[in-house]
Scaffold this active site. Structure first.
Site, PDB file in Angstrom:
ATOM      1  N   TYR A   1      17.763  20.359  -3.498  1.00  0.00           N
ATOM      2  CA  TYR A   1      18.823  21.338  -4.232  1.00  0.00           C
ATOM      3  C   TYR A   1      19.247  22.723  -4.092  1.00  0.00           C
ATOM      4  O   TYR A   1      20.307  23.229  -4.143  1.00  0.00           O
ATOM      5  CB  TYR A   1      18.660  20.890  -5.852  1.00  0.00           C
ATOM      6  CG  TYR A   1      19.667  22.098  -6.404  1.00  0.00           C
ATOM      7  CD1 TYR A   1      20.377  21.131  -6.818  1.00  0.00           C
ATOM      8  CD2 TYR A   1      19.127  23.179  -7.442  1.00  0.00           C
ATOM      9  CE1 TYR A   1      21.392  21.820  -8.234  1.00  0.00           C
ATOM     10  CE2 TYR A   1      19.770  23.326  -8.400  1.00  0.00           C
ATOM     11  CZ  TYR A   1      20.733  23.105  -8.971  1.00  0.00           C
ATOM     12  OH  TYR A   1      21.423  23.765  -9.836  1.00  0.00           O
TER      13      TYR A   1
ATOM     14  N   SER B   1      23.644  29.108  -8.220  1.00  0.00           N
ATOM     15  CA  SER B   1      22.643  28.815  -8.795  1.00  0.00           C
ATOM     16  C   SER B   1      21.326  30.340  -8.413  1.00  0.00           C
ATOM     17  O   SER B   1      21.133  30.412  -7.234  1.00  0.00           O
ATOM     18  CB  SER B   1      21.804  27.164  -8.318  1.00  0.00           C
ATOM     19  OG  SER B   1      20.092  27.532  -8.923  1.00  0.00           O
TER      20      SER B   1
END
Ligand SMILES: NC(=O)c1ccc[n+]([C@@H]2O[C@H](COP(=O)([O-])OP(=O)(O)OC[C@H]3O[C@@H](n4cnc5c(N)ncnc54)[C@H](OP(=O)(O)O)[C@@H]3O)[C@@H](O)[C@H]2O)c1
Length: 290
Positions: free
Chosen positions: A156, A143
């Site tokens: 995250y 990501s």
């Protein structure tokens, strides 16, 4: 790669929804034999039906990446059916939204169990045969949060930074065996992950509304809303980048997906941390209090 060897087998984790599902469908449409893994029996049945309707070489299987036995059974099943796994796509993941201080240790562990230890678990299960065959690709769905960290996404982002470190090591360790590790770094793409993030943030509602970080949460939600509004990239766009990475004779170490990913990649190289921090704080409305 290995076009002369005929049909390539792909195992995708978390392929019952979102980016994984789009990749599973696109790869099957492009001649790969796809094993699409996930936990939800209902979503698997839906994907099986879709694959049957489209007459695709795609079958689903149950796999919880957090469970050793489940991973081993699923990987063995693919080997039984197909003999090899040419491409592993580590895609299963979820995102917790809470500040570093608010998030419980249990949730920190859950975040890492899926997004990081799950990746290690599946990779370890697949590697011995790939290494022996001296061929294979491991695609890591990271990501832009593996490059920079927005507020309230510490867990995250840390899990994706860990994935980046893991992949950097694998690129070296597997170099002698001709197994390639490739990172895919998407920015914001509308999928079910945002809905899941809202669900797993439920226990933090009181803190989100009235805790000491209430303004940080408010800025973070409004930043996320604006990303959602602006997001034009689809799961199918991401799937096309994955296909490109699989087909590239000499793949890049990392591929960005979405305009934000491209901007951040260069910003990280050219700008000092202080400038990137200022950009992030502006975007998420983070300012000194009191
Ligand atoms: N969407 C974005 O904006 C974005 C941006 C950057 C990176 N990513 C990354 O892309 C990946 C896919 O996310 P997405 O946006 O497609 O999310 P999604 O639509 O919520 O799909 C997540 C998938 O992961 C599976 N999954 C979750 N926990 C699992 C577990 N313990 N074991 C096995 N499968 C599990 C889910 O299937 P079951 O519930 O059936 O298990 C589902 O198929 C994630 O790694 C995410 O971090 C997404």
């Amino acid at each position: 790669m290995d076009a002369e060897r005929g049909t390539q087998t792909v195992l995708i984790t978390g392929a019952t929804d979102g980016l994984g599902k789009a990749a599973a469908l696109l790869l099957a449409e492009n001649g790969f034999r796809v094993f699409a893994a996930g936990r939800s029996a209902e979503k698997r049945a839906q994907l099986d039906t879709l694959a049957n309707e489209k007459k695709l070489s795609l079958e689903t299987l149950g796999m919880d990446v957090c469970d050793d036995g489940s991973v081993q059974r699923a990987v063995n099943l693919v080997y039984q059916k197909a003999g090899t796994i040419d491409v592993l796509i580590n895609n299963a993941g979820l995102a917790y939204v809470a500040t570093v201080e608010d998030m419980t240790m249990e949730d920190w562990r859950r975040q890492f169990e899926t997004n990081f230890f799950g990746v290690v678990r599946v990779t370890q299960a697949v590697l011995p045969k790939m290494r022996e065959r001296r061929s294979g690709r491991i695609i890591m769905i990271s990501s832009v949060s593996g490059l920079v960290t927005p507020p309230t996404q510490g867990a995250y982002s840390a899990s994706k930074h860990a994935m980046e470190g893991l992949s950097n090591a694998l690129r070296h360790e597997l170099y002698p065996f001709e197994v390639k590790t490739i990172l895919i770094e998407p920015g914001y793409i509308v999928t079910n992950i945002q809905q899941t993030a809202v669900q797993v943030a439920q226990p933090y509602q009181e803190k989100i509304k009235s805790g000491p970080y209430a303004k940080v949460y408010a800025g973070s939600w409004s930043g996320a809303k604006s990303s959602r509004r602006k997001s034009k990239t689809t799961p199918e766009d991401c799937a096309r980048v994955i296909l490109k990475a699989i087909r590239a004779p000499v793949p890049q170490a990392r591929y960005g997906v979405t305009p934000l990913a491209a901007t951040l990649k260069w910003a990280k190289r050219l700008l000092p941390d202080s400038a990137i921090d200022a950009m992030i704080r502006r975007r998420y409305g983070i300012m000194r209090q009191g």
